[in-house]
Design an enzyme around this catalytic site. Structure first.
Site, short mmCIF file in Angstrom:
data_model
loop_
_atom_site.label_atom_id
_atom_site.label_comp_id
_atom_site.label_asym_id
_atom_site.label_seq_id
_atom_site.Cartn_x
_atom_site.Cartn_y
_atom_site.Cartn_z
N HIS A 168 -66.27 -17.10 23.02
CA HIS A 168 -67.71 -17.13 22.77
C HIS A 168 -68.37 -18.16 23.67
O HIS A 168 -67.91 -19.30 23.74
CB HIS A 168 -67.95 -17.46 21.30
CG HIS A 168 -69.34 -17.16 20.85
ND1 HIS A 168 -70.41 -17.91 21.26
CD2 HIS A 168 -69.83 -16.20 20.05
CE1 HIS A 168 -71.52 -17.40 20.71
NE2 HIS A 168 -71.18 -16.37 19.97
N LEU A 228 -68.74 -8.33 11.30
CA LEU A 228 -69.08 -8.22 9.87
C LEU A 228 -69.13 -6.75 9.49
O LEU A 228 -68.66 -6.34 8.43
CB LEU A 228 -70.41 -8.91 9.60
CG LEU A 228 -70.49 -10.39 9.99
CD1 LEU A 228 -71.83 -10.99 9.59
CD2 LEU A 228 -69.37 -11.18 9.35
N GLU A 256 -60.39 -8.04 11.06
CA GLU A 256 -59.93 -8.61 12.33
C GLU A 256 -58.42 -8.49 12.48
O GLU A 256 -57.89 -8.56 13.60
CB GLU A 256 -60.37 -10.07 12.42
CG GLU A 256 -60.25 -10.67 13.82
CD GLU A 256 -60.69 -12.13 13.91
OE1 GLU A 256 -61.30 -12.63 12.95
OE2 GLU A 256 -60.42 -12.76 14.95
N LEU A 307 -64.29 -10.56 4.39
CA LEU A 307 -65.11 -9.36 4.19
C LEU A 307 -64.25 -8.13 3.98
O LEU A 307 -64.52 -7.32 3.09
CB LEU A 307 -66.04 -9.16 5.38
CG LEU A 307 -67.16 -10.19 5.48
CD1 LEU A 307 -68.05 -9.90 6.68
CD2 LEU A 307 -68.00 -10.22 4.22
N GLY A 367 -60.84 -7.89 3.12
CA GLY A 367 -59.97 -7.99 1.94
C GLY A 367 -60.76 -8.10 0.65
O GLY A 367 -60.40 -7.50 -0.36
N ARG A 424 -71.02 -11.63 26.06
CA ARG A 424 -70.25 -12.85 25.85
C ARG A 424 -69.19 -13.10 26.91
O ARG A 424 -69.07 -14.22 27.41
CB ARG A 424 -69.55 -12.76 24.49
CG ARG A 424 -70.53 -12.83 23.37
CD ARG A 424 -69.86 -12.61 22.04
NE ARG A 424 -70.86 -12.82 20.99
CZ ARG A 424 -70.61 -12.70 19.70
NH1 ARG A 424 -69.41 -12.36 19.29
NH2 ARG A 424 -71.54 -12.92 18.81
#
Lengths: 261, 643
Positions: B266, B446, B430, B43, B45, B331
């Site tokens: 997660h 995202l 990230e 997303l 790059g 989480r």
């Protein structure tokens, strides 16, 4: 709990694009039936490396059925025997002790073999380059809720948009056609108002590119839909064909001129 | 090393606007003369390459996969946050900002987080315009859901494949630029080193994964959007190819690595089934909306059919410990609680290495209450996925889940412009440390990837390039030759270890297990010291005994793996050093010595309200710690409470 399987693999080995390839037989013993198909290949490869032999090359990445990297013919079926399942999500419990498994790369003129089970699918990217997008610059968008889209249209567009670009449709097709892949992108964008302005241009350019890449034509065998891990419907091929035929009459002069007609 | 965050001054809601105005622009006619290298087409790059191409820059995009559409962003399921307030439930830019700072346990830079919230709405507009088929209501307008414990519904989604649809949007925009001739793609190419000349990033060295060719690529600046380092654990939800090499090579040449100990585990993944396991699969967190998490009270019940265990013998531990949030706690909290009950011997499922690591996620009550068809409508595809992998039918028997490494909040240190400590080297998505602090909220990865790629980098890169006056560099420049030489030398060592005996994967598994045990969900000084003693030994064993078949002059997946494992063996040590030095618990970093009486994370704001930016010194065991102090002008630090 888990069962152990002893299998015989026949794997297509080919050193490079121009080298001759052949099936090589490997035993795969003590395979846990909870393994995925690719984990089974991992185990075989670890054994080969330990013996100093060249491991079997195969494409894979996410291993959760979404990136579209993996894909091999397993006993003549693209991604293997389980419906709606990529090779990475296929688990060994579908096989039985003593089975022989034949593993081959996708076979199509538009997918030259790179090595062993790895093929070059750059042709699919080039089909997208030839119009598989909406020409909107970053920053040029208006508020997302300015255009309401009927839920059914959006849902159907999503059905098509799910394509993972693995190439199974091509491998399964007796004509090695990429019609399902191409029509899924065309159908996705044609169903949405955002895709409207370029609809005619898109279908013409993408179909012509598809043919230029040496993919075959669709003669409606339906093998693609059966092999598709995302169960994309061949109705999208019908939609693509309808759009394409329509543009033969309606496409504007500029467009035809660019195509050299 | 000096850490200058370059955060603009003034009221927070005006900072990005003011900064964008202050940044210089590049004349349209000059843009094609500037070459930008982008490593990674996820997303961040993909969006950056497409947007920079549209603007007219000469872009070269590199990725190890065969197509830019396969980057691991594709696997994100749940959704993307944006403060649109389409639901009229009280959301705003400020609230998204506030939630993200708090969710990050007050270890993120406020200005960056505010900017993220500010551009979040534009992302949804952009993606919708591209034809991303977001879920809609019957009105035809966009649907939202509440996600990851948020109290507003701000998550946009496309079935369970939001990452896929957003990435395909960016990919299509990128392919459009390939067609236009502004972006040049280089698939099956892996960046193996960075070229730094006079202290400025000027290019990269790649290996063509098909031919084995090693060659330099020169540019005016370099963007690393190569993802996180979660695969250090070997078993993670990352794709098999995800690796730290690009960012780690940059780190070794002077880019500070920030907060490597902040990793996200997660809570809802399918547990490990055997020692052959190659990766873990995430089940969307949305399952916790209707599933109840429990384990048997008595360890002796671990092997019983769960349906035969009486209600009174079940421990619904999240509901008891966190009555307000119950099964929907964030989480990090859900993950630690699962570990705790398994450590007590109450885990379920098959024993792997003598331990049962799994807890039940039970839908029986919801099926009774809502009917099977409703559950099928909500989670049908996830149940199918579970059945395919685990071989059990979750409509009939409870699912088994266990936490797995999923995302890394740490990454290359960047300033407000997303530039690392090496001028001309940027990091996005990230790969940087920027926005999530010590813990990332669901549906925010995202958002950050696309914010960096579509909106932040195109402005800040222009600001850099407008002032850039570097000389033209040729391939035979001494530094270029040196970088190529380093790569060749390293590859040669990998294929010719003195006593080749073990496969790269066997080393990776050993490292992963060690880092998971000592620097995973719970960390303590003793365990970290143990890992810190073992990792350098393992590294030595690796270079002495790694077995790589074939040569570097061909397609060689074993060699690719070996190179990545070699870098994880270095990063793993830095993670443990960072975890050991941070004498507090914050977000994903839980130091067992630092917990409240009831077992919750205990921050030490007085001593640790800073970003730890580690500088490579040449000695992997002795990196230099640099601190960027964090100030909270808007959101006042408080203990996160979900009780």
């Amino acid at each position: 709990m888990s069962k152990k399987l002893n299998l015989t693999l026949h794997v297509w080995r080919q050193k490079g694009p121009t080298a001759a390839g052949d099936f090589v037989k490997y035993p795969a013993s003590g395979i846990d039936d909870h393994m995925s198909f690719l984990e089974m290949l991992d185990v075989v490869n670890e054994g080969l490396i330990e013996k100093g032999e060249d491991p079997i090359a195969f494409d894979h990445d996410c291993r959760e059925g979404i990136c579209g990297s993996c894909g091999v013919m397993i006993n003549g079926m693209a991604h293997g025997p389980r419906k709606a399942t990529t090779a990475c999500q296929l688990h060994m419990r579908v096989f039985h002790d003593g089975d022989e498994i034949w593993i081959e790369p996708w076979r199509a003129a538009a997918f030259p073999i790179i090595k062993d089970l790895i093929v070059d699918r750059g042709s699919l990217d080039r089909i997208v380059q030839s119009g598989g997008y909406v020409s909107v610059r970053t920053g040029a968008a208006r508020d997302a809720n300015n255009i309401a889209i009927p839920k059914d249209d959006a849902d159907l567009a999503m059905d098509a948009a799910q394509c993972i670009g693995c190439g199974a449709c091509v491998a399964a097709c007796p004509n090695a056609s990429a019609s399902l892949f191409t029509s899924a992108k065309i159908g996705h964008l044609a169903l949405l108002p955002q895709g409207g302005p370029e609809r005619e241009d898109r279908v013409r350019r993408m179909v012509l590119q598809h043919d230029a890449e040496l993919f075959g034509s669709c003669t409606q065998h339906g093998e693609c839909e059966a092999a598709c891990p995302k169960q994309i419907s061949i109705n999208f091929i019908a939609r693509m064909n309808a759009d394409f035929i329509k543009t033969a009459v309606t496409a504007n002069a500029d467009l035809k001129q660019r195509e050299g007609q | 090393m000096e850490l200058r965050s370059n955060v603009p001054s003034g009221p927070i809601e005006k900072r990005w606007e003011k900064h964008r105005f202050d940044l210089k622009l590049v004349n349209p006619a000059n843009r094609r003369k500037s070459t930008v290298i982008v490593v990674g087409t996820g997303l961040a790059g993909g969006a950056a390459s497409a947007t920079l191409g549209e603007l007219g820059y000469n872009v070269h995009a590199f990725y190890y996969q065969d197509s830019p559409r396969r980057a691991h962003s594709i696997a994100a399921q749940g959704g993307i946050n944006a403060s649109k307030n389409y639901q009229n439930d009280g959301d705003s830019i400020y609230r998204l900002f506030y939630d993200t700072v708090k969710g990050g346990d007050f270890r993120a830079r406020e200005s960056n987080v505010y900017r993220l919230a500010e551009v979040s709405g534009n992302i949804i507009d952009q993606c919708t315009a591209q034809g991303v088929p977001f879920a809609r209501e019957y009105s035809g307008l966009l649907d939202n859901r509440s996600f990851g414990g948020a109290q507003v519904s701000r998550t946009f989604y496309a079935r369970g494949q939001t990452g896929q649809q957003l990435l395909l949007g960016a990919y299509q925009a990128l392919e459009r630029q390939v067609d236009a001739g502004t972006v040049h793609t280089h698939g099956r190419h892996e960046m193996l080193d960075l070229i730094v000349i006079d202290g400025v990033a000027r290019g990269i060295v790649t290996r063509d994964l098909v031919s084995g060719e090693i060659r330099p690529w020169l540019a005016d600046c370099v963007v690393l959007a190569s993802g996180g380092y979660g695969n250090v654990f070997y078993l993670s939800t990352n794709a098999k190819g995800c690796n730290v090499t690009a960012t780690w090579r940059a780190h070794r040449l002077g880019a500070a690595f920030a907060n490597p100990c902040y990793t996200q585990i997660h809570p809802t993944c399918i547990p490990v089934a055997g020692d052959y396991q190659s990766k873990l699969t995430l089940m969307s967190e949305s399952l916790r909306n209707d599933g109840r998490v429990w384990v048997p009270r008595d360890p002796a019940d671990a092997t019983k059919d769960p349906r035969t265990i009486a209600e009174g013998n079940r421990d619904y531990y999240l509901e008891t410990r966190y009555p307000a949030f119950g099964n929907l706690v964030p989480r990090d909290i859900a993950s630690r609680a699962a570990k705790k009950v398994c450590d007590e011997g109450r885990g379920v499922g098959p024993a792997v290495d003598g331990e049962r690591r799994g807890v039940y996620l039970d839908f029986a009550d919801s099926i009774k209450r809502l009917g099977k068809s409703k559950i099928e409508e909500r989670y049908g595809n996830l149940f199918e996925m579970y059945e395919r992998i685990a071989g059990e039918n979750p409509y009939e028997t409870p699912m088994r889940i266990y936490p797995a490494s999923h995302y890394t909040m740490g990454g290359l240190w960047v300033d407000y412009n997303l530039m690392t400590t090496i001028p001309g080297l940027f990091a996005a998505g990230e790969a940087n440390f920027s926005d999530h602090g010590a813990n990332r909220l669901g549906a925010s990865a995202l958002m950050q990837g696309l914010a960096d790629g579509y909106f932040v980098l195109p402005s800040t890169l222009a600001g850099y390039l407008a002032n850039f006056k570097g000389p033209k560099i040729a391939d035979d420049h001494a530094e270029v030759r040196a970088a190529v030489g380093r790569v060749n030398e390293r590859l040669k060592r990998l294929v010719s270890a003195p006593k080749p005996s073990r496969t790269p994967d066997s080393f990776h598994k050993e490292l992963g297990r060690l880092v998971w045990d000592e620097c995973g969900m719970g960390r303590n000084a003793e365990g970290l010291r143990k890992a810190l003693a073992r990792i350098p030994e393992l590294r030595e064993e690796f270079w002495n005994g790694v077995r790589v078949t074939g040569s570097g002059a061909e397609l060689n997946q074993t060699l690719e793996k070996a190179g990545r494992v070699a870098d994880f063996l270095e990063l793993g040590e830095l993670m443990c050093l960072d975890a050991l030095h941070r004498e507090e618990s914050a977000g994903g970093h839980f130091r067992e010595e630092h917990q409240t009486e009831d077992g919750e994370a205990k921050r030490d704001d007085e001593n640790f309200t800073y970003v730890a930016a580690w500088e490579h010194t040449g000695d992997l065991s002795k990196p230099k710690l640099n601190k960027e102090p964090l100030t909270f002008e808007y959101v006042k630090p408080a203990q996160r409470s979900y009780k």
